[in-house]
Design a protein around this motif. Sequence first.
Motif, PDB file in Angstrom:
ATOM      1  N   VAL A  54     -71.631 -27.641  85.893  1.00  0.00           N
ATOM      2  CA  VAL A  54     -70.682 -26.780  86.605  1.00  0.00           C
ATOM      3  C   VAL A  54     -71.478 -25.668  87.290  1.00  0.00           C
ATOM      4  CG1 VAL A  54     -68.529 -25.492  86.450  1.00  0.00           C
ATOM      5  CG2 VAL A  54     -68.964 -27.368  84.848  1.00  0.00           C
ATOM      6  N   GLU A  55     -72.060 -26.030  88.420  1.00  0.00           N
ATOM      7  CA  GLU A  55     -73.002 -25.179  89.155  1.00  0.00           C
ATOM      8  C   GLU A  55     -72.431 -24.845  90.524  1.00  0.00           C
ATOM      9  OE1 GLU A  55     -77.712 -25.358  90.435  1.00  0.00           O
ATOM     10  OE2 GLU A  55     -76.682 -27.199  89.890  1.00  0.00           O
ATOM     11  N   GLY A  56     -72.447 -23.570  90.854  1.00  0.00           N
ATOM     12  CA  GLY A  56     -71.963 -23.134  92.157  1.00  0.00           C
ATOM     13  C   GLY A  56     -72.776 -21.955  92.646  1.00  0.00           C
ATOM     14  N   PRO A  57     -72.397 -21.406  93.787  1.00  0.00           N
ATOM     15  CA  PRO A  57     -73.142 -20.274  94.339  1.00  0.00           C
ATOM     16  C   PRO A  57     -73.151 -19.081  93.378  1.00  0.00           C
ATOM     17  CG  PRO A  57     -71.523 -21.095  95.920  1.00  0.00           C
ATOM     18  CD  PRO A  57     -71.256 -21.777  94.627  1.00  0.00           C
ATOM     19  N   LYS A  58     -74.289 -18.394  93.310  1.00  0.00           N
ATOM     20  CA  LYS A  58     -74.359 -17.212  92.451  1.00  0.00           C
ATOM     21  C   LYS A  58     -73.834 -15.996  93.194  1.00  0.00           C
ATOM     22  CE  LYS A  58     -79.324 -16.238  93.124  1.00  0.00           C
ATOM     23  NZ  LYS A  58     -80.608 -16.233  92.397  1.00  0.00           N
ATOM     24  N   LYS A  69     -60.915 -21.741  91.882  1.00  0.00           N
ATOM     25  CA  LYS A  69     -61.891 -22.806  91.634  1.00  0.00           C
ATOM     26  C   LYS A  69     -63.064 -22.302  90.800  1.00  0.00           C
ATOM     27  CE  LYS A  69     -60.437 -24.907  95.831  1.00  0.00           C
ATOM     28  NZ  LYS A  69     -60.471 -26.129  96.486  1.00  0.00           N
ATOM     29  N   LEU A  70     -62.824 -21.231  90.067  1.00  0.00           N
ATOM     30  CA  LEU A  70     -63.908 -20.627  89.290  1.00  0.00           C
ATOM     31  C   LEU A  70     -64.347 -21.518  88.133  1.00  0.00           C
ATOM     32  CD1 LEU A  70     -62.640 -16.930  89.196  1.00  0.00           C
ATOM     33  CD2 LEU A  70     -64.365 -17.938  90.713  1.00  0.00           C
ATOM     34  N   CYS A  71     -63.403 -22.185  87.479  1.00  0.00           N
ATOM     35  CA  CYS A  71     -63.752 -23.003  86.309  1.00  0.00           C
ATOM     36  C   CYS A  71     -64.502 -24.271  86.709  1.00  0.00           C
ATOM     37  CB  CYS A  71     -62.508 -23.339  85.510  1.00  0.00           C
ATOM     38  SG  CYS A  71     -61.743 -21.888  84.746  1.00  0.00           S
ATOM     39  N   SER A  72     -64.265 -24.769  87.926  1.00  0.00           N
ATOM     40  CA  SER A  72     -64.954 -25.973  88.414  1.00  0.00           C
ATOM     41  C   SER A  72     -66.172 -25.613  89.263  1.00  0.00           C
ATOM     42  CB  SER A  72     -64.008 -26.815  89.262  1.00  0.00           C
ATOM     43  OG  SER A  72     -63.685 -26.148  90.471  1.00  0.00           O
ATOM     44  N   ALA A  73     -66.404 -24.328  89.499  1.00  0.00           N
ATOM     45  CA  ALA A  73     -67.458 -23.834  90.395  1.00  0.00           C
ATOM     46  C   ALA A  73     -67.272 -24.384  91.806  1.00  0.00           C
ATOM     47  CB  ALA A  73     -68.851 -24.142  89.856  1.00  0.00           C
ATOM     48  N   ALA A  77     -65.042 -32.846  92.085  1.00  0.00           N
ATOM     49  CA  ALA A  77     -65.003 -33.813  90.987  1.00  0.00           C
ATOM     50  C   ALA A  77     -64.661 -33.154  89.649  1.00  0.00           C
ATOM     51  CB  ALA A  77     -66.342 -34.546  90.874  1.00  0.00           C
ATOM     52  N   PHE A  78     -64.824 -31.835  89.565  1.00  0.00           N
ATOM     53  CA  PHE A  78     -64.547 -31.114  88.324  1.00  0.00           C
ATOM     54  C   PHE A  78     -63.252 -30.308  88.400  1.00  0.00           C
ATOM     55  CE2 PHE A  78     -69.448 -30.799  87.781  1.00  0.00           C
ATOM     56  CZ  PHE A  78     -69.513 -32.145  87.440  1.00  0.00           C
ATOM     57  N   ASN A 180     -77.978 -20.493  92.981  1.00  0.00           N
ATOM     58  CA  ASN A 180     -76.845 -20.917  92.166  1.00  0.00           C
ATOM     59  C   ASN A 180     -76.765 -20.237  90.811  1.00  0.00           C
ATOM     60  OD1 ASN A 180     -75.850 -22.675  94.102  1.00  0.00           O
ATOM     61  ND2 ASN A 180     -77.087 -24.369  93.380  1.00  0.00           N
ATOM     62  N   ALA A 181     -75.609 -20.438  90.208  1.00  0.00           N
ATOM     63  CA  ALA A 181     -75.325 -20.001  88.838  1.00  0.00           C
ATOM     64  C   ALA A 181     -74.474 -21.096  88.209  1.00  0.00           C
ATOM     65  CB  ALA A 181     -74.574 -18.672  88.842  1.00  0.00           C
ATOM     66  N   PHE A 182     -74.355 -21.050  86.889  1.00  0.00           N
ATOM     67  CA  PHE A 182     -73.514 -22.000  86.161  1.00  0.00           C
ATOM     68  C   PHE A 182     -72.315 -21.253  85.605  1.00  0.00           C
ATOM     69  CE2 PHE A 182     -77.517 -23.978  86.572  1.00  0.00           C
ATOM     70  CZ  PHE A 182     -77.222 -25.313  86.760  1.00  0.00           C
ATOM     71  N   TYR A 183     -71.147 -21.874  85.682  1.00  0.00           N
ATOM     72  CA  TYR A 183     -69.876 -21.255  85.319  1.00  0.00           C
ATOM     73  C   TYR A 183     -69.233 -22.060  84.198  1.00  0.00           C
ATOM     74  CZ  TYR A 183     -70.553 -18.710  89.645  1.00  0.00           C
ATOM     75  OH  TYR A 183     -71.090 -17.907  90.631  1.00  0.00           O
ATOM     76  N   GLN A 184     -68.770 -21.359  83.165  1.00  0.00           N
ATOM     77  CA  GLN A 184     -68.071 -21.991  82.050  1.00  0.00           C
ATOM     78  C   GLN A 184     -66.836 -21.175  81.706  1.00  0.00           C
ATOM     79  OE1 GLN A 184     -69.375 -24.965  79.906  1.00  0.00           O
ATOM     80  NE2 GLN A 184     -70.008 -25.186  82.047  1.00  0.00           N
TER      81      GLN A 184
END
Length: 190
Positions: A54-58, A69-73, A77-78, A180-184
Amino acid sequence: MAGVAVGALALTFSTSVPTASAHGWTNAPISRAKYCQAGTAQNCGNIQWEPQSVEGPKGFPNGGPADGKLCSAGIGAFAPLDDQRGGGWPTNNLRSGQSYTFKWHFTAMHSTTDFRYYITKNGWNSNAPLTRGALELNPFLTVPFSGRPPADISHSGTLPGGKSGRHMILSVWTIADTGNAFYQCSDVNF
């Protein structure tokens, strides 16, 4: 001609199957992605095979994935991670104001800037996808980090006081050497 056919097949395969490039997820509090991978949550789509991706822009909260869309980054598909499911996600039971040990598990140890933890405001709409407006935008815990973390890392902090009922914690792992950053997202009950 056979080489062209094989190349076309490889291109089709590589664009239709999600990559498993690997990164990390939260084990404490347990994230939606990890609950999906463990089978505790059902109908999760591709995230069940890739809780680490779950990687998106930092740059959150000024940048990063779009609201809702924060939880799916922002990864289509997520998208099941963004669905609140009417409160049907498994929760982590916590006490407001308690000391807590946050835990991440990594499958690829990226050079790291920090870990940040955000929580929803009192009175947030738990039936709507997570937005910046639903979150307290000052992280309640920031853990600076320089270098690559080990496969498992823990750090202690204090959960915000004055919380009761259902909330969500957004954990953000900021990578130092990429954009990027990873979001959980972790559903919690105080």
